[in-house]
Structures are given as C-alpha cells and as structure tokens.
Design a protein around this motif. Structure first.
Motif, PDB file in Angstrom:
ATOM      1  N   VAL A   1       1.281  16.421   0.048  1.00 40.59           N
ATOM      2  CA  VAL A   1       0.293  15.647  -0.717  1.00 40.59           C
ATOM      3  C   VAL A   1      -0.094  16.494  -1.927  1.00 40.59           C
ATOM      4  O   VAL A   1      -0.390  17.676  -1.770  1.00 40.59           O
ATOM      5  CB  VAL A   1      -0.967  15.380   0.135  1.00 40.59           C
ATOM      6  CG1 VAL A   1      -2.010  14.609  -0.667  1.00 40.59           C
ATOM      7  CG2 VAL A   1      -0.616  14.652   1.417  1.00 40.59           C
TER       8      VAL A   1
ATOM      9  N   THR B   1      -5.792  15.847   4.624  1.00 38.14           N
ATOM     10  CA  THR B   1      -5.292  14.670   3.917  1.00 38.14           C
ATOM     11  C   THR B   1      -5.830  13.419   4.586  1.00 38.14           C
ATOM     12  O   THR B   1      -6.591  13.494   5.552  1.00 38.14           O
ATOM     13  CB  THR B   1      -3.750  14.652   3.891  1.00 38.14           C
ATOM     14  OG1 THR B   1      -3.307  13.530   3.100  1.00 38.14           O
ATOM     15  CG2 THR B   1      -3.147  14.512   5.288  1.00 38.14           C
ATOM     16  N   PHE B   2      -5.409  12.270   4.064  1.00 36.27           N
ATOM     17  CA  PHE B   2      -5.792  10.980   4.627  1.00 36.27           C
ATOM     18  C   PHE B   2      -4.850  10.637   5.782  1.00 36.27           C
ATOM     19  O   PHE B   2      -3.692  11.061   5.779  1.00 36.27           O
ATOM     20  CB  PHE B   2      -5.697   9.931   3.516  1.00 36.27           C
ATOM     21  CG  PHE B   2      -6.294   8.607   3.868  1.00 36.27           C
ATOM     22  CD1 PHE B   2      -7.595   8.501   4.310  1.00 36.27           C
ATOM     23  CD2 PHE B   2      -5.539   7.453   3.742  1.00 36.27           C
ATOM     24  CE1 PHE B   2      -8.143   7.273   4.633  1.00 36.27           C
ATOM     25  CE2 PHE B   2      -6.084   6.218   4.059  1.00 36.27           C
ATOM     26  CZ  PHE B   2      -7.385   6.129   4.502  1.00 36.27           C
TER      27      PHE B   2
ATOM     28  N   ALA C   1       0.023   9.693  -3.609  1.00 38.43           N
ATOM     29  CA  ALA C   1      -1.061   8.713  -3.778  1.00 38.43           C
ATOM     30  C   ALA C   1      -1.990   9.055  -4.947  1.00 38.43           C
ATOM     31  O   ALA C   1      -2.480   8.175  -5.638  1.00 38.43           O
ATOM     32  CB  ALA C   1      -1.872   8.594  -2.487  1.00 38.43           C
ATOM     33  N   HIS C   2      -2.218  10.363  -5.176  1.00 38.05           N
ATOM     34  CA  HIS C   2      -3.141  10.772  -6.249  1.00 38.05           C
ATOM     35  C   HIS C   2      -2.402  11.068  -7.550  1.00 38.05           C
ATOM     36  O   HIS C   2      -3.048  11.423  -8.531  1.00 38.05           O
ATOM     37  CB  HIS C   2      -3.851  12.091  -5.896  1.00 38.05           C
ATOM     38  CG  HIS C   2      -4.646  12.055  -4.637  1.00 38.05           C
ATOM     39  ND1 HIS C   2      -5.380  13.150  -4.202  1.00 38.05           N
ATOM     40  CD2 HIS C   2      -4.846  11.085  -3.716  1.00 38.05           C
ATOM     41  CE1 HIS C   2      -5.983  12.842  -3.063  1.00 38.05           C
ATOM     42  NE2 HIS C   2      -5.662  11.608  -2.746  1.00 38.05           N
TER      43      HIS C   2
ATOM     44  N   TYR D   1     -11.762  14.477   2.788  1.00 36.93           N
ATOM     45  CA  TYR D   1     -11.057  14.331   4.059  1.00 36.93           C
ATOM     46  C   TYR D   1     -11.664  15.156   5.195  1.00 36.93           C
ATOM     47  O   TYR D   1     -12.113  16.274   5.003  1.00 36.93           O
ATOM     48  CB  TYR D   1      -9.602  14.770   3.900  1.00 36.93           C
ATOM     49  CG  TYR D   1      -8.853  14.000   2.854  1.00 36.93           C
ATOM     50  CD1 TYR D   1      -8.859  12.610   2.848  1.00 36.93           C
ATOM     51  CD2 TYR D   1      -8.141  14.656   1.858  1.00 36.93           C
ATOM     52  CE1 TYR D   1      -8.167  11.895   1.890  1.00 36.93           C
ATOM     53  CE2 TYR D   1      -7.439  13.945   0.895  1.00 36.93           C
ATOM     54  CZ  TYR D   1      -7.458  12.569   0.912  1.00 36.93           C
ATOM     55  OH  TYR D   1      -6.779  11.867  -0.039  1.00 36.93           O
TER      56      TYR D   1
ATOM     57  N   SER E   1      -3.121   8.182   6.403  1.00 32.83           N
ATOM     58  CA  SER E   1      -1.886   7.479   6.029  1.00 32.83           C
ATOM     59  C   SER E   1      -0.726   8.413   5.729  1.00 32.83           C
ATOM     60  O   SER E   1       0.420   7.983   5.737  1.00 32.83           O
ATOM     61  CB  SER E   1      -2.141   6.589   4.819  1.00 32.83           C
ATOM     62  OG  SER E   1      -3.019   5.570   5.190  1.00 32.83           O
ATOM     63  N   THR E   2      -1.005   9.673   5.461  1.00 34.17           N
ATOM     64  CA  THR E   2       0.077  10.631   5.237  1.00 34.17           C
ATOM     65  C   THR E   2       0.934  10.764   6.500  1.00 34.17           C
ATOM     66  O   THR E   2       2.145  10.963   6.413  1.00 34.17           O
ATOM     67  CB  THR E   2      -0.502  12.014   4.865  1.00 34.17           C
ATOM     68  OG1 THR E   2      -1.384  11.849   3.756  1.00 34.17           O
ATOM     69  CG2 THR E   2       0.598  13.007   4.505  1.00 34.17           C
TER      70      THR E   2
ATOM     71  N   ASP F   1       3.751  12.294  -0.526  1.00 34.97           N
ATOM     72  CA  ASP F   1       2.632  11.356  -0.582  1.00 34.97           C
ATOM     73  C   ASP F   1       1.987  11.601  -1.940  1.00 34.97           C
ATOM     74  O   ASP F   1       1.183  12.519  -2.112  1.00 34.97           O
ATOM     75  CB  ASP F   1       1.658  11.622   0.572  1.00 34.97           C
ATOM     76  CG  ASP F   1       0.429  10.713   0.504  1.00 34.97           C
ATOM     77  OD1 ASP F   1       0.171  10.137  -0.562  1.00 34.97           O
ATOM     78  OD2 ASP F   1      -0.282  10.612   1.523  1.00 34.97           O
TER      79      ASP F   1
ATOM     80  N   LYS G   1      -7.700   4.715  -6.939  1.00 37.30           N
ATOM     81  CA  LYS G   1      -6.694   5.536  -7.622  1.00 37.30           C
ATOM     82  C   LYS G   1      -6.705   5.253  -9.134  1.00 37.30           C
ATOM     83  O   LYS G   1      -7.348   4.306  -9.581  1.00 37.30           O
ATOM     84  CB  LYS G   1      -5.314   5.262  -7.009  1.00 37.30           C
ATOM     85  CG  LYS G   1      -5.264   5.400  -5.477  1.00 37.30           C
ATOM     86  CD  LYS G   1      -5.748   6.757  -4.975  1.00 37.30           C
ATOM     87  CE  LYS G   1      -5.337   7.144  -3.582  1.00 37.30           C
ATOM     88  NZ  LYS G   1      -5.984   6.534  -2.420  1.00 37.30           N
TER      89      LYS G   1
ATOM     90  N   GLY H   1      -2.411  -1.725  -3.034  1.00 40.04           N
ATOM     91  CA  GLY H   1      -1.033  -1.742  -3.531  1.00 40.04           C
ATOM     92  C   GLY H   1      -0.406  -0.370  -3.434  1.00 40.04           C
ATOM     93  O   GLY H   1      -1.110   0.639  -3.298  1.00 40.04           O
TER      94      GLY H   1
ATOM     95  N   SER I   1       0.855  -1.185   0.000  1.00 44.01           N
ATOM     96  CA  SER I   1       0.000   0.000   0.000  1.00 44.01           C
ATOM     97  C   SER I   1       0.890   1.234   0.000  1.00 44.01           C
ATOM     98  O   SER I   1       2.097   1.146   0.242  1.00 44.01           O
ATOM     99  CB  SER I   1      -0.890   0.014   1.249  1.00 44.01           C
ATOM    100  OG  SER I   1      -0.071   0.077   2.406  1.00 44.01           O
ATOM    101  N   CYS I   2       0.263   2.372  -0.234  1.00 42.82           N
ATOM    102  CA  CYS I   2       0.965   3.650  -0.087  1.00 42.82           C
ATOM    103  C   CYS I   2       1.326   3.852   1.388  1.00 42.82           C
ATOM    104  O   CYS I   2       2.394   4.362   1.721  1.00 42.82           O
ATOM    105  CB  CYS I   2       0.050   4.758  -0.593  1.00 42.82           C
ATOM    106  SG  CYS I   2       0.693   6.411  -0.470  1.00 42.82           S
ATOM    107  N   THR I   3       0.415   3.422   2.260  1.00 39.56           N
ATOM    108  CA  THR I   3       0.676   3.511   3.699  1.00 39.56           C
ATOM    109  C   THR I   3       1.976   2.786   4.042  1.00 39.56           C
ATOM    110  O   THR I   3       2.836   3.314   4.762  1.00 39.56           O
ATOM    111  CB  THR I   3      -0.488   2.854   4.488  1.00 39.56           C
ATOM    112  OG1 THR I   3      -1.728   3.367   3.991  1.00 39.56           O
ATOM    113  CG2 THR I   3      -0.380   3.108   5.975  1.00 39.56           C
TER     114      THR I   3
ATOM    115  N   SER J   1       0.019   5.193  -4.495  1.00 38.55           N
ATOM    116  CA  SER J   1      -1.006   4.226  -4.099  1.00 38.55           C
ATOM    117  C   SER J   1      -1.638   3.594  -5.331  1.00 38.55           C
ATOM    118  O   SER J   1      -1.914   4.280  -6.320  1.00 38.55           O
ATOM    119  CB  SER J   1      -2.107   4.912  -3.289  1.00 38.55           C
ATOM    120  OG  SER J   1      -3.154   3.978  -3.025  1.00 38.55           O
TER     121      SER J   1
HETATM  122  C1  LIG Z   1      -5.303   6.664  -0.869  1.00 44.92           C
HETATM  123  C2  LIG Z   1      -4.372   7.525  -0.103  1.00 44.92           C
HETATM  124  C3  LIG Z   1      -3.411   6.994   0.755  1.00 44.92           C
HETATM  125  C4  LIG Z   1      -3.375   5.561   1.170  1.00 44.92           C
HETATM  126  O1  LIG Z   1      -3.147   4.702   0.141  1.00 44.92           O
HETATM  127  P1  LIG Z   1      -3.161   3.134   0.448  1.00 44.92           P
HETATM  128  O2  LIG Z   1      -2.524   2.580  -0.792  1.00 44.92           O
HETATM  129  O3  LIG Z   1      -4.580   2.744   0.629  1.00 44.92           O
HETATM  130  O4  LIG Z   1      -2.336   2.912   1.644  1.00 44.92           O
HETATM  131  C5  LIG Z   1      -2.492   7.846   1.344  1.00 44.92           C
HETATM  132  N1  LIG Z   1      -2.525   9.168   1.121  1.00 44.92           N
HETATM  133  C6  LIG Z   1      -3.445   9.719   0.317  1.00 44.92           C
HETATM  134  C7  LIG Z   1      -3.396  11.184   0.069  1.00 44.92           C
HETATM  135  C8  LIG Z   1      -4.412   8.921  -0.303  1.00 44.92           C
HETATM  136  O5  LIG Z   1      -5.353   9.479  -1.073  1.00 44.92           O
END
Ligand SMILES: *Cc1c(COP(=O)(O)O)cnc(C)c1O
Length: 379
Positions: free
Chosen positions: A128, A82-83, A156-157, A322, A85-86, A154, A183, A190, A56-58, A178
């Motif tokens: 992000v 943000t999410f 992810a996007h 968010y 996971s950042t 991050d 995504k 992933g 994952s991105c996490t 991510s």
């Molecule tokens: C989706 C997302 C994540 C987490 O991604 P995962 O692959 O689900 O861990 C982290 N940061 C941002 C900004 C996201 O949109």
C-alpha cells in the motif's frame, strides 16, 4: 452554530449531470463509451498495459486474487497498517495473511519485515502506498524477483503519484485503484484493476464478465458467449464510468488544488514540528506525494485523542486512521506473537485533517490556528 469544517466533501466538476444525461440516452449497462474513455485515459496517461473499471478497489483486489489463483494454504504478505480491503480479497480465497511491520519513519511497509516473512508457501506480496507516497520499490521489487512472487499494489491512495518517475500502479503484476468518495478522484464508489503482466490480459476479461467470453462476443470474435471460467459481475454501469470520466478530465485541476492544500498545511504547521511538538509527513526525493491527505503524527495516543476532541469541539472534523489488522477482533487469534510496534504507533498517533478540493483558505487558516491553539493550551 458555526458551520463545520468537513473532513471530506465530494468534488463536483460541473460536467457530471451532462454526462449522466448522455448515459440515460445511450446505454446504461457497463463497458460502454465512458468505460472505454476511462480505460483509455489511464493507459495513455500512465502507460498501463490494460485497465478494467470495477465497483471498488476491493473488487479489483478480488479480481487480482482470482487471477493469481490464490488457494487455501497460500501465504500472502501485507502491511498491518492498512484498510481491511488490502487483505480481505485474499482471505476470501483461503490465503493465510502474514502481516508485516511499517517503517519506523513512515507508515509504509518495511521491506526488511516483508523479507523476514517469506516461506515456501508465500505466493504474493500486497503493498500500500500510504497517502500516495511510494513504498521503497527498489527493495520490494528485488524481494519479489528473488523469491519469484506476485506483487499486487493496493494503489487506492496513489493516483498520479510516482516513484523515480514511474507511475504508481505500474509496478505490480496487478494493481488496484479506488474511486471512493474519500479518494482524489471519485465516482462515489468505484475502482479499477490495472493488469501490467500481459499473461493475465485474456483471463481478466473473462473474470470481469462473470466468467464468460462476452467481451470477445461483443467484438465479433466468437459467435456466442459461453461460460469459460470462474468470475463475477465486476464491471460497473456507465453511470459510474461517466461520473469518473468527468473527474478524470479535471484531474490536473484537482491535483493542483490538493497539492496547494497540502503545502498550506505543511507551511502552516512546520513550526510545531520544529518545536518538537509533532511530526509532519516527510517529502522524499524518490517518491512524489499526490495531495491525497495530510496527517500529523502526535507524540502519544492520549495527545492524539485530545487533539481530535479539541478540534471536533471547535467544528473542525479531524479523524484518526487505520487500526492495525494483526490485532483486529477478526484476526488476532490467527496472528503469530510478533509485536508490530511501528504499525501500532502510527495507528495510535496519526490525525488526519480536513482535506478536499472545496476547502476554503479561511477554513484552512482556522484549522491550522486551532491546531496551534491546542498546543498553546497543552504544553
Ligand atoms: C479506500 C481504500 C481501499 C478500498 O477502496 P474501495 O474502493 O472502497 O473498495 C482499499 N485500500 C486502501 C488502502 C484504501 O484506502
């Protein structure tokens, strides 16, 4: 009952079953042919120094926190909008998070706010690129350099998006992508860590493989593999890599479809913006948008909530985004007293509309006309 217009639906390229079949016949554990193909794809297309697929991105951000040796007492600056996971990967290592404000005209982090939070304990800035649109990288990079900090993206996007021609994900010492279902390119779950700063190359391999030098062993560089460092099981199986690779081969198609959808929403809704009823995402001459999502910024939280209800009642799945992390139940008692009004504004007012490659022209037209109907009834 009418079919729902779904917010998201996984894109199927048609090659998944074949590639997954190949995995069953060859090798299912990680770092096989498909993993290598994915790494190579990103390195060749975007010039990334080194890539490692993760679950994952996490998880990629957890690797980043280990690589820059985050310890208790270190401060990390990140946007509030943000999410989780950042920042969670840094919190897990004991960091104190200092939440920064969004820009007034964009959900991305405001470099001035970042600058104001730097202390002698600051170790890293995590940024992000919201909706795949780059942060103000000139300003961020100069803050990073002046203060000798680590920059973590991050991203992810942000696949296939650029700032002044340079790919997002190539700015940070370390960057994370991510491939979650929501995504642009997805393997279900992933992610990927990008290592741009070569000083981390070797240690990233160890951390990826449970703290052992198994990769060096597989390459025949050492006779046995041993425990050399901290680490975890960050590498995904070949099933995930095969899924991802089938998507990467179709990246151009995916991006073309997604940008067309973005443009259709923009063209269909711009008159509402011209009438002052809402705001649409802005295009920026330095930063591309990559068709990651389309959002509306409503005038108030009340109106935002009413629009989401209105659309959902009519079978259009629209959602907000968010919740600001600085006032989350987990963090609010740790936050200083600063009010982050831009972050709260975007949290209160953003509506995301259905956005995926299988969205039909008819579904797009219905969504656009229902948004217009909302305003006809509510002005
Ligand atoms: C989706 C997302 C994540 C987490 O991604 P995962 O692959 O689900 O861990 C982290 N940061 C941002 C900004 C996201 O949109």
């Amino acid at each position: 009952m009418k079919n729902k217009i779904r917010f998201n639906k996984a894109y199927i390229t048609g090659k998944e079953a074949k590639y997954l079949g190949n995995v069953l016949e060859q090798r299912t554990s990680g770092n096989g042919i498909y993993t290598k193909k994915c790494h190579q794809f990103f390195s060749e297309k975007y010039g990334f120094n080194k890539c490692l697929l993760t679950h994952s991105c996490t998880a990629a951000l957890e690797m980043a926190a280990l690589l820059i040796d985050i310890k208790k007492g270190d401060e990390v600056i990140a946007p509030s909008y943000t999410f989780v996971s950042t920042v969670n990967p840094f919190v897990l290592r004991g960091a104190k998070i200092k939440f920064a404000e969004s820009c007034s005209n964009h959900p991305n982090v405001d470099p001035e706010s970042v600058k104001s939070l730097i202390t002698d304990k600051t170790k890293a800035i995590v940024i992000v690129h919201y909706a795949g649109v780059a942060c103000n990288m000139d300003a961020i990079l100069s803050i990073v350099k002046e203060n000798n900090l680590f920059l973590i993206e991050d991203a992810a996007h942000a696949i296939d998006s650029f700032y002044k021609g340079k790919p997002l994900g190539s700015f940070g010492h370390l960057s994370a992508f991510s491939f979650h279902e929501t995504k642009n390119v997805s393997s279900g779950e992933g992610g990927m860590l990008v290592i741009n700063d070569k000083q981390f190359n070797d240690r990233a391999d160890l951390i990826w493989e449970k703290g052992t030098n198994r990769l060096a062993f597989q390459k025949g560089e050492v006779e046995k593999y041993e425990w050399l460092d901290v680490g975890s099981s960050f590498l995904p199986s070949e099933f995930i890599a095969a899924m991802l690779y089938s998507q990467l081969e179709s990246l151009t198609t995916i991006q073309t479809i997604r940008k067309e959808i973005w443009n259709s929403y923009y063209d269909g809704l711009v008159e509402l913006e011209n009438d002052g009823l809402l705001e649409l995402p802005k295009n920026n001459k330095f930063a591309t948008q990559n068709g990651h999502m389309f959002y509306l910024i409503m005038r108030s939280k009340e109106e935002r909530t009413l629009l989401i209800e209105f659309l959902n009642e009519r079978g259009v799945q629209a959602i907000f985004h968010y919740l600001p992390l600085h006032i989350s139940p987990f963090f609010k008692s740790q936050h200083d007293t600063r009010i982050l009004k831009n972050a709260e504004h975007f949290s209160d007012c953003i509506v995301r509309v259905p956005f995926h490659c299988h969205l039909t022209n008819q579904e797009l037209a219905i969504t656009i006309s229902e948004i217009k109907n909302f305003f006809l009834g509510n002005c």
